[in-house]
Design an enzyme around this catalytic site. Structure first.
Site, short mmCIF file in Angstrom:
data_model
loop_
_atom_site.label_atom_id
_atom_site.label_comp_id
_atom_site.label_asym_id
_atom_site.label_seq_id
_atom_site.Cartn_x
_atom_site.Cartn_y
_atom_site.Cartn_z
N GLU A 112 0.84 -1.19 0.00
CA GLU A 112 0.00 0.00 0.00
C GLU A 112 0.87 1.24 0.00
OE1 GLU A 112 -4.29 -0.56 1.42
OE2 GLU A 112 -3.05 -0.97 3.15
N CYS A 126 3.64 8.51 0.86
CA CYS A 126 3.94 7.69 2.03
C CYS A 126 4.20 6.27 1.51
CB CYS A 126 2.74 7.75 2.95
SG CYS A 126 2.89 6.80 4.43
N CYS A 133 4.92 -6.18 9.47
CA CYS A 133 5.95 -5.61 10.34
C CYS A 133 6.24 -6.62 11.44
CB CYS A 133 5.45 -4.29 10.94
SG CYS A 133 6.72 -3.36 11.83
N CYS A 137 3.40 -2.50 17.62
CA CYS A 137 2.91 -1.31 18.32
C CYS A 137 1.39 -1.47 18.45
CB CYS A 137 3.30 -0.06 17.56
SG CYS A 137 5.09 0.03 17.27
N CYS A 140 -1.23 0.34 16.06
CA CYS A 140 -0.96 0.34 14.61
C CYS A 140 -1.57 -0.89 13.95
CB CYS A 140 0.55 0.37 14.39
SG CYS A 140 1.03 0.20 12.66
N CYS A 362 -2.01 7.25 8.33
CA CYS A 362 -0.90 6.60 9.02
C CYS A 362 -1.39 5.49 9.92
CB CYS A 362 -0.20 7.61 9.92
SG CYS A 362 1.27 8.23 9.21
N1 SAH Z 1 7.60 1.65 11.35
C1 SAH Z 1 7.92 3.03 11.25
C2 SAH Z 1 7.28 3.72 10.06
C3 SAH Z 1 5.87 3.35 9.71
S1 SAH Z 1 4.61 3.86 10.83
C4 SAH Z 1 7.54 3.74 12.55
O1 SAH Z 1 6.90 3.14 13.39
O2 SAH Z 1 7.95 4.87 12.70
C5 SAH Z 1 4.45 5.60 10.48
C6 SAH Z 1 3.87 6.42 11.62
O3 SAH Z 1 2.49 6.14 11.83
C7 SAH Z 1 4.54 6.13 12.96
O4 SAH Z 1 4.81 7.31 13.66
C8 SAH Z 1 3.49 5.34 13.65
O5 SAH Z 1 3.69 5.36 15.04
C9 SAH Z 1 2.23 6.02 13.20
N2 SAH Z 1 0.99 5.27 13.42
C10 SAH Z 1 0.86 3.93 13.45
N3 SAH Z 1 -0.43 3.60 13.67
C11 SAH Z 1 -1.13 4.76 13.78
C12 SAH Z 1 -2.51 5.07 13.98
N4 SAH Z 1 -3.42 4.12 14.06
N5 SAH Z 1 -2.86 6.37 14.05
C13 SAH Z 1 -1.93 7.35 13.90
N6 SAH Z 1 -0.62 7.11 13.69
C14 SAH Z 1 -0.22 5.83 13.63
FE1 SF4 Z 2 5.61 -1.47 12.71
FE2 SF4 Z 2 3.37 -0.03 12.93
FE3 SF4 Z 2 5.11 -0.10 14.96
FE4 SF4 Z 2 5.74 1.24 12.71
S1 SF4 Z 2 4.08 1.74 14.12
S2 SF4 Z 2 7.05 -0.20 13.87
S3 SF4 Z 2 4.74 -0.08 11.17
S4 SF4 Z 2 3.95 -1.84 14.16
#
Ligand code: SAH
Ligand code: SF4
Length: 384
Positions: A112, A126, A133, A137, A140, A362
């Site tokens: 995506e 993006c 992954c 987190c 996410c 995001c």
């Molecule tokens: N793995 C990397 C890059 C991809 S995530 C990272 O974690 O930085 C890109 C951004 O989206 C990160 O700051 C992540 O914390 C944020 N993100 C993930 N899930 C989200 C959500 N549901 N709402 C808002 N931001 C989110």
């Molecule tokens: Fe992986 Fe989502 Fe955490 Fe970024 S925010 S490291 S994509 S699990």
């Protein structure tokens, strides 16, 4: 023991898929041209430059379009190589102008990519660095999908090419671009795929091709501390850190990687990142989760943590996804949080939610193929 003899005389080698030249760095392109026998070593550099402009400045997908390349050579290239784009399985346009593409590069590899207008200088793409992954987190959506695999440099470049095809941005415009910035904030953790991410950035930043400068390319990490110095050396891109909490206890639950690399170590690694200055600040991403990390006290702690760092903070309203365990903070709470940061001397733009109607924001990216597979698994599971 019975011995086995293999009769190889009738075995036909499996046909090799032609290599796609559009995901190669300049050096790899030169090597490939020489290895194919189409270009003598002493001409490789010049020939690669010539092809490079066609591929990355003009965006051609057909060798026949390379009008200043001799006909026989074009035919030879077309026999051995390809410039074809991967299949775009789905394309969605949000009411706010965001676009999302689902790109299939191989069976089961669906990527995506999201374009967001009015971000950065003109608009940001993006891009994803992995399918799924390895980190989990808790806020996410991608984190609920196991890692399928790292993307190749070609698969990362393909995302930029598909977006540019769709936005009509070939040849590379000098001015008035719609796609001005690239952020590695799609699916995956770019620092766990650093070689391919760095090679892709070399291609994207090349001034005779896509020509998006490294200052407009941001690599976002959840905090893979040991890879941060190398990320700086290899990419010279802007750094973004997904912080989301101001103490280890809370960060351990939101970003479980914090148990391995706690906040103090993360901050040390950031301080050592090459090239940080007031003109090249590190961005801290902070997702606003209602009642979890959004108190005025935490805003003040955030200011303390960043003391002495050329930094800015990006407050991201939490983007909910089906079944997500959090809610987004109220708007008034987010604004109060931002004003404390501002008073502390840190610019802290609130990222306006974009593309929510197409689940393009995001942290909402999770490949359709995986959702589909999951629903098939559910349908096949024996009834309890
Ligand atoms: N793995 C990397 C890059 C991809 S995530 C990272 O974690 O930085 C890109 C951004 O989206 C990160 O700051 C992540 O914390 C944020 N993100 C993930 N899930 C989200 C959500 N549901 N709402 C808002 N931001 C989110
Ligand atoms: Fe992986 Fe989502 Fe955490 Fe970024 S925010 S490291 S994509 S699990």
């Amino acid at each position: 023991m019975a011995s086995v003899t293999l009769d190889l005389s009738t075995a036909t080698p499996a046909p090799r898929a032609p290599a796609n030249l559009s995901g190669l760095t300049r050096v790899e392109l030169q090597a490939e041209l020489v290895a194919s026998g189409l270009t003598p070593p002493e001409k490789a550099r010049m020939r690669a430059s010539q092809l490079w402009r066609w591929i990355h400045h003009f965006g051609v997908t057909d060798f026949a379009a390379m009008t200043d390349v001799a006909k026989e050579l074009r035919a030879g290239l077309a026999e051995r190589f390809t410039l074809a784009r991967p299949e775009v399985v789905e394309r969605q346009i949000s009411q706010d102008g965001s676009r999302k593409w689902l790109i299939r590069t191989a069976p089961g590899i669906e990527i995506e990519t999201v374009y967001i207008p009015d971000v950065g200088r003109a608009g940001a793409l993006c891009v994803s660095s992995q399918v799924g992954c390895t980190l989990n987190c808790t806020f996410c959506h991608t984190g609920t999908q196991p890692l399928v695999r790292n993307l190749t440099a070609a698969e990362i470049i393909a995302q930029v090419q598909v977006a540019r095809d769709d936005l009509g941005e070939w040849p590379s415009p000098k001015e008035d671009r719609r796609l001005s910035n690239v952020v590695f904030m799609g699916m995956g953790e770019p620092l766990y795929n650093l070689e391919n991410v760095a090679a892709a950035i070399d291609i994207i930043a090349d001034g005779e091709g896509i020509a998006i400068s490294r200052r407009r390319i941001t690599v976002s990490t959840s905090g893979v501390v040991p890879e941060i110095p190398r990320a700086g050396e290899l990419t010279q891109a802007m750094l973004a850190i997904s912080l989301h909490a101001t103490n280890d206890e809370l960060r351990n639950t939101l970003v479980p990687l914090n148990k391995r690399y706690p906040i103090a170590e993360l901050l040390d690694a950031i301080r050592a990142y090459p090239g940080l200055s007031n003109a090249r600040r590190v961005t801290f991403e902070y997702v606003m989760l209602k009642g979890v990390n959004d108190s005025p006290e935490e805003a003040r702690r955030l200011v303390q943590l960043m003391k002495g760092l050329p930094a800015k903070i990006n407050l991201i309203p939490f983007n909910p996804w089906p079944g997500s365990p959090y809610e987004c903070s109220d708007w008034a709470t987010i604004e109060r949080f931002a004003s404390i940061l501002n008073r502390g001397g840190y610019a802290s733009p609130i990222r306006t939610p974009r593309g929510r109607d197409i689940l393009a924001a995001c942290g909402q990216l999770k490949s359709e193929s995986e959702k589909l597979r999951a629903s098939v698994r559910r349908a096949q599971a024996p009834a309890a």
